[in-house]
Design an enzyme around this catalytic site. Structure first.
Site, PDB file in Angstrom:
ATOM      1  N   GLU A 106       4.349  13.123  -4.545  1.00  0.00           N
ATOM      2  CA  GLU A 106       3.628  13.116  -3.267  1.00  0.00           C
ATOM      3  C   GLU A 106       4.353  13.994  -2.255  1.00  0.00           C
ATOM      4  OE1 GLU A 106       3.708   9.541  -0.783  1.00  0.00           O
ATOM      5  OE2 GLU A 106       1.536   9.692  -0.596  1.00  0.00           O
ATOM      6  N   CYS A 133      -2.149   8.946   2.829  1.00  0.00           N
ATOM      7  CA  CYS A 133      -1.867   8.450   1.481  1.00  0.00           C
ATOM      8  C   CYS A 133      -2.976   8.848   0.517  1.00  0.00           C
ATOM      9  CB  CYS A 133      -1.720   6.935   1.528  1.00  0.00           C
ATOM     10  SG  CYS A 133      -3.084   6.135   2.365  1.00  0.00           S
ATOM     11  N   GLU A 155       0.891  -1.172   0.000  1.00  0.00           N
ATOM     12  CA  GLU A 155       0.000   0.000   0.000  1.00  0.00           C
ATOM     13  C   GLU A 155       0.918   1.208   0.000  1.00  0.00           C
ATOM     14  OE1 GLU A 155      -3.139   0.038  -0.329  1.00  0.00           O
ATOM     15  OE2 GLU A 155      -3.837  -1.933   0.313  1.00  0.00           O
TER      16      GLU A 155
HETATM   17  P1  NAD Z   1       8.595   4.644   4.622  1.00  0.00           P
HETATM   18  O1  NAD Z   1       8.559   3.907   3.344  1.00  0.00           O
HETATM   19  O2  NAD Z   1       9.732   5.539   4.896  1.00  0.00           O
HETATM   20  O3  NAD Z   1       8.537   3.618   5.852  1.00  0.00           O
HETATM   21  C1  NAD Z   1       7.508   2.682   5.997  1.00  0.00           C
HETATM   22  C2  NAD Z   1       8.013   1.534   6.833  1.00  0.00           C
HETATM   23  O4  NAD Z   1       9.008   0.833   6.111  1.00  0.00           O
HETATM   24  C3  NAD Z   1       8.649   1.927   8.162  1.00  0.00           C
HETATM   25  O5  NAD Z   1       8.284   1.008   9.162  1.00  0.00           O
HETATM   26  C4  NAD Z   1      10.139   1.811   7.855  1.00  0.00           C
HETATM   27  O6  NAD Z   1      10.916   1.566   8.987  1.00  0.00           O
HETATM   28  C5  NAD Z   1      10.139   0.624   6.920  1.00  0.00           C
HETATM   29  N1  NAD Z   1      11.318   0.523   6.056  1.00  0.00           N
HETATM   30  C6  NAD Z   1      12.117   1.521   5.598  1.00  0.00           C
HETATM   31  N2  NAD Z   1      13.108   0.999   4.824  1.00  0.00           N
HETATM   32  C7  NAD Z   1      12.910  -0.332   4.779  1.00  0.00           C
HETATM   33  C8  NAD Z   1      13.589  -1.405   4.131  1.00  0.00           C
HETATM   34  N3  NAD Z   1      14.663  -1.211   3.374  1.00  0.00           N
HETATM   35  N4  NAD Z   1      13.101  -2.640   4.295  1.00  0.00           N
HETATM   36  C9  NAD Z   1      12.002  -2.868   5.028  1.00  0.00           C
HETATM   37  N5  NAD Z   1      11.333  -1.901   5.683  1.00  0.00           N
HETATM   38  C10 NAD Z   1      11.772  -0.639   5.548  1.00  0.00           C
HETATM   39  O7  NAD Z   1       7.215   5.414   4.696  1.00  0.00           O
HETATM   40  P2  NAD Z   1       6.740   6.464   5.788  1.00  0.00           P
HETATM   41  O8  NAD Z   1       7.470   7.736   5.553  1.00  0.00           O
HETATM   42  O9  NAD Z   1       6.771   5.842   7.148  1.00  0.00           O
HETATM   43  O10 NAD Z   1       5.188   6.645   5.406  1.00  0.00           O
HETATM   44  C11 NAD Z   1       4.746   7.552   4.478  1.00  0.00           C
HETATM   45  C12 NAD Z   1       4.384   6.857   3.185  1.00  0.00           C
HETATM   46  O11 NAD Z   1       3.429   5.828   3.414  1.00  0.00           O
HETATM   47  C13 NAD Z   1       3.719   7.790   2.184  1.00  0.00           C
HETATM   48  O12 NAD Z   1       4.261   7.606   0.891  1.00  0.00           O
HETATM   49  C14 NAD Z   1       2.261   7.354   2.189  1.00  0.00           C
HETATM   50  O13 NAD Z   1       1.571   7.625   1.004  1.00  0.00           O
HETATM   51  C15 NAD Z   1       2.385   5.902   2.455  1.00  0.00           C
HETATM   52  N6  NAD Z   1       1.127   5.375   3.017  1.00  0.00           N
HETATM   53  C16 NAD Z   1       0.329   4.578   2.239  1.00  0.00           C
HETATM   54  C17 NAD Z   1      -0.882   4.110   2.725  1.00  0.00           C
HETATM   55  C18 NAD Z   1      -1.769   3.233   1.888  1.00  0.00           C
HETATM   56  O14 NAD Z   1      -2.615   2.537   2.450  1.00  0.00           O
HETATM   57  N7  NAD Z   1      -1.639   3.208   0.570  1.00  0.00           N
HETATM   58  C19 NAD Z   1      -1.277   4.436   4.018  1.00  0.00           C
HETATM   59  C20 NAD Z   1      -0.459   5.250   4.774  1.00  0.00           C
HETATM   60  C21 NAD Z   1       0.749   5.709   4.278  1.00  0.00           C
END
Ligand code: NAD
Length: 495
Positions: free
Chosen positions: A388, A287, A253
């Site tokens: 975004e 998101c 997502e």
């Molecule tokens: P992010 O991608 O930085 O982090 C998300 C998660 O991934 C965190 O727990 C992080 O620690 C982990 N992570 C980071 N690097 C990783 C790796 N190499 N391997 C595995 N895990 C890793 O995102 P964020 O800044 O926490 O959240 C914001 C983003 O989330 C925005 O782009 C938003 O649109 C998206 N989002 C999507 C939805 C949806 O349902 N489509 C809902 C909420 C947020």
């Protein structure tokens, strides 16, 4: 340092520190101060958590439970979330900066995910096939996948954890949950409820730490059968590639750049509210933010005037106060990113109609606040319209007619959501069909439900959460063949 709260992870039913003993700090985005420390989980902790989840999947109480009994546990968990809603909400406000007013509502709603999927657990039926081979009986079984690594972002930790945990557990899997390093506290408090609800040790484990450390270790782990990830598009692609290297099941997502489309036949006051809730609710950190407001040329100026007039009244400040409407940005990097996109938009020639800077209002104290911002004069090719921002920054883009609205609406790499404001039934159906987005809202925005499938088209994701579609994302289908022939047929011929 004494009033700083110290958290522990949950592995195999035990509260533990990180194997290396290291921690990291969590900041309250309203005060700008550290309020808690979390274990900085390592690869070794990922191994321990996955081993516990694997053991719980294959032996002990969990695999012996009937689907109905799993459903009971989920419903009990839902009751416990409802009981602890207030304290969980307060933790989320402190750690994340989300409004107490929103968190109160959200946590009253989260139990529904456990009730719904608890009820669904024993309704996933296989089928008996009227198979075309004589003296053969064929049926299908839907079976759980095994160990699920659930990785969540910082913007709505408990809601998004429920979207994953409820269907995954209903299906009979075991879990390792890793929340974002920016907002881990609520998931660790949540962990206390799993044991109370009666889930056997190891069925749900919660680990904390950095994405590139324990997050990556989980996605690379050979005993993880499925990764369910919510987060940014770049991380999502990395997680997808890692999963692909071992042919794991992966659902994603990701982000969005959703069009909220206003036609000149709309109810304008309602559409103004819809535009505002699309971008300024949750400080734009969602998101599904309707970050591109497409307004029909014939009403553009009048609509923008009304929008700016209402958005200007938004009350900013302490997220704990029930009348605050726009809270702080959750993380420092996100705050800097939003301000840099405001500069990018200005540099591209967009016109600031509201905000356009960090907030320096007295009620914002030392918090990380950005003024609700409205840009006009945006065209869809600009970076501010394509990328975004994940903050309270709205780009207004004019359009001529339906055809152009559809063309601009779909002209981004994302496809998470779209809004349409019109009083025409014909137009509502056409737009709902033509917009390439996983959710389309007509005369409403930001509505989600445990019952309604949610997910992305295009680069907004893979797979679906919520609704009956979601449980099958955590199952696989087995084909079972039985022969009741008295004599086995010629072994050299395929049957
Ligand atoms: P992010 O991608 O930085 O982090 C998300 C998660 O991934 C965190 O727990 C992080 O620690 C982990 N992570 C980071 N690097 C990783 C790796 N190499 N391997 C595995 N895990 C890793 O995102 P964020 O800044 O926490 O959240 C914001 C983003 O989330 C925005 O782009 C938003 O649109 C998206 N989002 C999507 C939805 C949806 O349902 N489509 C809902 C909420 C947020």
């Amino acid at each position: 340092m004494s009033d700083i709260q110290k958290y522990k992870m949950l592995i195999d039913g035990k509260r533990v520190d990180a194997s290396g003993g290291e921690t990291f700090e969590s900041m309250n985005p309203f005060t700008g101060k550290t309020w808690a420390v979390m274990p900085r989980g390592t690869r070794e902790d990922a191994d321990r958590a996955v081993a516990a989840a694997k053991k719980a999947f294959t032996s002990g109480e969990w695999p012996k439970l009937t689907a109905t009994q799993r459903g009971h546990l989920l419903r009990k968990l839902g009751d416990l979330v409802a009981e602890h809603a207030e304290s969980l909400a307060a933790t989320e406000v402190r750690d994340n900066g989300k409004l107490l007013a929103e968190m109160g509502m959200q946590l009253k709603y989260v139990p529904q995910w456990y009730y719904y999927f608890g009820g669904l657990a024993d309704k996933i039926e296989g089928a008996v096939t009227p198979i075309d081979k004589p003296e053969h009986f064929h049926y299908t079984r839907h079976e759980p996948l095994g160990v699920v690594a659930a990785i969540t972002p910082w913007n709505s930790p408990l809601l998004l954890a429920a979207w994953k945990l409820a269907p995954a557990l209903a299906a009979g899997n075991t879990i390792v949950l890793k929340p974002s390093e920016f907002t881990s506290a609520s998931s660790l408090e949540y962990a206390a409820l799993f044991e109370k609800a009666g889930f056997p040790p190891g069925v749900i484990n919660v680990v904390t730490g950095y994405g590139h450390e324990i997050g990556a270790a989980l996605t690379e782990h050979p005993d993880v059968d499925k990764i369910t990830f919510t987060g940014g598009p770049e991380t999502g692609k990395r997680v997808y590639a890692t999963g692909a290297s071992q042919l794991k099941r992966v659902s994603l997502e990701l982000g969005g750049k959703s069009p909220n489309i206003v036609f000149d036949d709309c109810d304008m006051d309602n559409a103004v509210k819809g535009a505002i809730s699309g971008i300024f609710a949750a400080t734009g950190q969602t998101c599904i933010a309707g970050s591109r407001l497409l307004v029909q040329e014939s009403i553009h100026d009048e609509f923008v005037e009304k929008l700016v007039t209402m958005a200007r009244t938004a009350k900013m400040g302490d997220p704990m106060l029930m009348d605050t409407q726009v809270g702080p940005v959750t993380t420092v990097p996100q705050y800097e990113k939003i301000l840099s996109y405001i500069d990018i938009a200005k540099g591209e020639g967009a016109e600031v109609r509201l905000g356009g800077a960090k907030a320096t209002r007295a009620e914002c104290g030392n918090g990380y606040f950005v003024e609700p911002t409205v840009f006009t004069g945006v065209n869809n090719a600009m970076r501010i319209a394509q990328e975004e921002v994940f903050g309270p920054v709205l780009s207004v883009i004019p359009f001529k007619d339906e055809e152009e609205a559809i063309q601009i609406g779909n002209d981004v790499v994302y496809g998470l959501a779209a809004g349409v404001w019109t009083q025409s039934i014909r137009r509502s159906f056409i737009m709902a069909e033509k917009l390439r987005a996983g959710s389309v809202w007509v005369n409403t925005y930001r509505a989600v439900s445990y019952m309604a499938p949610f997910g992305g088209y295009k680069q907004s994701g893979v797979g679906r959460e919520n609704g009956q579609d979601a449980i099958l994302e955590y199952m696989q289908t087995k084909s079972v063949w039985m022969s009741y022939a008295t004599e086995t047929a010629n072994p050299f011929i395929m049957r």
